[in-house]
Motif scaffolding. Structure first.
Motif, short mmCIF file in Angstrom:
data_model
loop_
_atom_site.label_atom_id
_atom_site.label_comp_id
_atom_site.label_asym_id
_atom_site.label_seq_id
_atom_site.Cartn_x
_atom_site.Cartn_y
_atom_site.Cartn_z
N GLY A 1 0.81 -1.22 0.00
CA GLY A 1 0.00 0.00 0.00
C GLY A 1 0.84 1.26 0.00
N LEU A 2 2.10 1.16 -0.42
CA LEU A 2 2.97 2.34 -0.45
C LEU A 2 2.89 3.02 -1.81
N SER A 3 2.78 4.32 -1.80
CA SER A 3 2.74 5.05 -3.07
C SER A 3 3.91 6.04 -3.07
N GLU A 4 3.93 6.88 -4.09
CA GLU A 4 5.00 7.87 -4.17
C GLU A 4 4.87 8.95 -3.10
N GLU A 5 3.74 8.93 -2.39
CA GLU A 5 3.60 9.87 -1.25
C GLU A 5 4.62 9.54 -0.17
N ASN A 6 4.98 8.27 -0.11
CA ASN A 6 5.92 7.83 0.92
C ASN A 6 7.35 8.08 0.41
N PRO A 7 8.15 8.87 1.14
CA PRO A 7 9.49 9.24 0.63
C PRO A 7 10.39 8.04 0.33
N ALA A 8 10.35 7.02 1.18
CA ALA A 8 11.20 5.85 0.94
C ALA A 8 10.74 5.12 -0.31
N ALA A 9 9.41 4.97 -0.45
CA ALA A 9 8.87 4.29 -1.63
C ALA A 9 9.16 5.11 -2.88
N ARG B 1 11.22 5.34 -8.24
CA ARG B 1 11.86 6.14 -9.30
C ARG B 1 12.59 5.25 -10.30
N ARG B 2 13.08 4.12 -9.81
CA ARG B 2 13.85 3.22 -10.67
C ARG B 2 13.02 2.66 -11.83
N SER B 3 11.77 2.34 -11.55
CA SER B 3 10.90 1.84 -12.63
C SER B 3 10.74 2.89 -13.71
N LYS B 4 10.50 4.13 -13.26
CA LYS B 4 10.31 5.22 -14.23
C LYS B 4 11.56 5.42 -15.06
N LEU B 5 12.70 5.40 -14.38
CA LEU B 5 13.96 5.59 -15.08
C LEU B 5 14.19 4.43 -16.07
N ALA B 6 13.87 3.22 -15.64
CA ALA B 6 14.05 2.06 -16.51
C ALA B 6 13.19 2.23 -17.77
N TYR B 7 11.92 2.60 -17.60
CA TYR B 7 11.07 2.79 -18.78
C TYR B 7 11.62 3.92 -19.66
N ALA B 8 12.17 4.94 -19.03
CA ALA B 8 12.70 6.07 -19.83
C ALA B 8 13.89 5.62 -20.66
#
Ligand SMILES: N[C@@H](CCC(=O)N[C@@H](CS)C(=O)NCC(=O)O)C(=O)O
Length: 224
Positions: A130-138, A143-150
């Motif tokens: 249940g962790l989203s990007e609202e959570n700083p650690a998550a 971010r890695r998934s986004k970077l990988a897709y980029a």
């Protein structure tokens, strides 16, 4: 699913053990691309998502994919892809050190399970917790998934396939991370036109169609 081998080599013992909706679809696709004889055995996941006991009994670590070949039981996607291409495929779909795209081939072959799958696993675990990007650690991890897709989007804007102009085993490794893995961790591909065009090219391949029809009957590959 055994067929006569035009090279006369004995491949009759190669068996791809496919756990439904898993990375072992790669091996079925590889065998179809190489047009080598193999036996396919399908296994369903247990309610907890794990492989059933008869799958676990095949090899010590017991995760999919596993191939058996005579006395050998081999796990790990990358090891199996290398093994099958070298031992049964005459080196087809691999790229050697003499080729200009050797480093690209190695990079993308290993990016699949070295970076992309871990990034997708982190996203899956974060989602389940249940962790989203609202959570700083998550946020840092996601971010890695986004970077990988980029970086994938950028690559596929410069080449039709991961290693260059032709399909190679690097694609065999990468495609699962962009398709069936989204059963577990949905990801919107709308912002990635190069990825979407690439997946259409993959989906048009007869070997991919045959592999998915055999490995995942009744399941429409996630190519959109
Ligand atoms: N790095 C391994 C990962 C294998 C893996 O985690 N496979 C999953 C399916 S995608 C699995 O077997 N899950 C069921 C289980 O652990 O019992 C590989 O590529 O072979």
């Amino acid at each position: 699913m055994l067929a006569a081998d035009p090279t006369g080599e004995d491949h009759a013992m190669l068996t791809a053990h496919h756990l439904r909706r898993s990375q072992s679809e790669r091996i079925v696709w590889l065998c179809e691309e190489l047009a080598i004889p193999y036996t396919l055995v399908l296994y369903d996941r247990q309610p907890d998502g794990l492989a059933p006991p008869d799958y676990k009994a095949l090899q010590a670590f017991g995760t999919a994919p596993i191939v058996t070949d005579g006395e050998l039981a081999l796990g790990e996607s990358g090891a199996i892809v290398d093994y099958v291409t070298a031992k049964h495929g005459g080196g087809r779909l691999a790229v050697g050190p003499e080729a200009a795209n050797f480093a690209d081939y190695l990079y993308w072959f290993h990016f699949a399970n070295g970076s992309m799958m871990p990034a997708r696993m982190v996203a899956m675990i974060a989602g389940r917790l249940g962790l989203s990007e609202e959570n700083p650690a998550a946020r840092a991890l996601l971010r890695r998934s986004k970077l990988a897709y980029a970086v994938i989007e950028d690559r596929l804007g410069r080449a039709d396939y991961f290693a260059g102009p032709e399909l190679t085993a690097a694609d065999i490794m990468m495609v699962y991370t962009l398709t069936t893995t989204r059963v577990y961790t949905p990801y919107d591909l709308a912002p990635y036109p190069n990825v979407r065009a690439y997946l259409q090219r993959i989906g048009a391949r007869r070997a991919y169609q045959r592999a998915m029809a055999k490995a995942e009957p009744g399941f429409a590959p996630l190519l959109e």
